[in-house]
Design a protein around this motif. Structure first.
Motif, mmCIF file in Angstrom:
data_model
loop_
_atom_site.group_PDB
_atom_site.id
_atom_site.type_symbol
_atom_site.label_atom_id
_atom_site.label_comp_id
_atom_site.label_asym_id
_atom_site.label_seq_id
_atom_site.Cartn_x
_atom_site.Cartn_y
_atom_site.Cartn_z
ATOM 1 N N PRO A 31 -3.558 -0.071 -5.332
ATOM 2 C CA PRO A 31 -2.958 -1.203 -4.621
ATOM 3 C C PRO A 31 -3.037 -2.491 -5.443
ATOM 4 O O PRO A 31 -2.107 -3.296 -5.423
ATOM 5 N N GLN A 79 -7.875 -5.434 -1.730
ATOM 6 C CA GLN A 79 -7.389 -4.263 -2.458
ATOM 7 C C GLN A 79 -6.144 -4.560 -3.273
ATOM 8 O O GLN A 79 -5.877 -3.886 -4.268
ATOM 9 N N HIS A 91 0.829 -1.214 0.000
ATOM 10 C CA HIS A 91 0.000 0.000 0.000
ATOM 11 C C HIS A 91 0.860 1.258 0.000
ATOM 12 O O HIS A 91 0.505 2.250 -0.632
ATOM 13 N N LYS A 105 -11.687 -2.967 1.327
ATOM 14 C CA LYS A 105 -11.648 -1.495 1.378
ATOM 15 C C LYS A 105 -12.713 -0.940 2.321
ATOM 16 O O LYS A 105 -12.483 0.038 3.045
#
Length: 134
Positions: free
Chosen positions: A35, A127, A25, A96
């Motif tokens: 990501p 993600q 991330h 998310k």
């Protein structure tokens, strides 16, 4: 953005065959890419994603109970549990969304993951693109 810069940043991580979720991330934010794009490049490089911030995977050997840190008892406010349940659709809640709920309510992300797991919710999509095709 070309994958070359993502690859370069992944290679700077000291463990050549593993990339923690938080580092992936960080790379995504630093390069202004998604990501999932970082996760896809890592997968193509045969670098395993690990240390999921929700506790889903990468904490030990695959197939062992220590592989994930879900299933541990956590105590969080019922209104947060209700919010997680209400956000889910058809037994699924996106990674998310759990991050958002955790960040907005001040709980730790693994606590959100544990709460979702205790509700029997499947946490997808990731993600970073983990679990694609599963």
């Amino acid at each position: 953005m070309s994958t070359k810069k993502i690859e370069e940043m992944i290679r700077t991580y000291p463990e050549k065959d593993r990339l923690p979720c938080a580092v992936a991330h960080y790379i995504a934010a630093s390069l202004h890419v998604s990501p999932e794009e970082v996760g896809d490049v890592a997968t193509a490089m045969k670098v395993k994603l690990c240390l999921c911030q929700l506790g889903l995977f990468g904490y030990g050997r695959k197939g062992m109970s220590s592989y994930k840190i879900l299933g541990r008892p956590v105590e969080i406010a019922q209104e947060i549990v209700d919010r997680i349940r209400d956000t889910a659709r058809d037994g699924v809640i996106p990674c998310k969304e759990l991050w958002r709920i955790a960040d907005e309510t001040g709980i730790f992300r693994p606590e959100a993951g544990n709460a979702a797991d205790s509700l029997g919710l499947k946490i997808i999509p990731c993600q970073l693109g983990a679990f694609k095709g599963k």
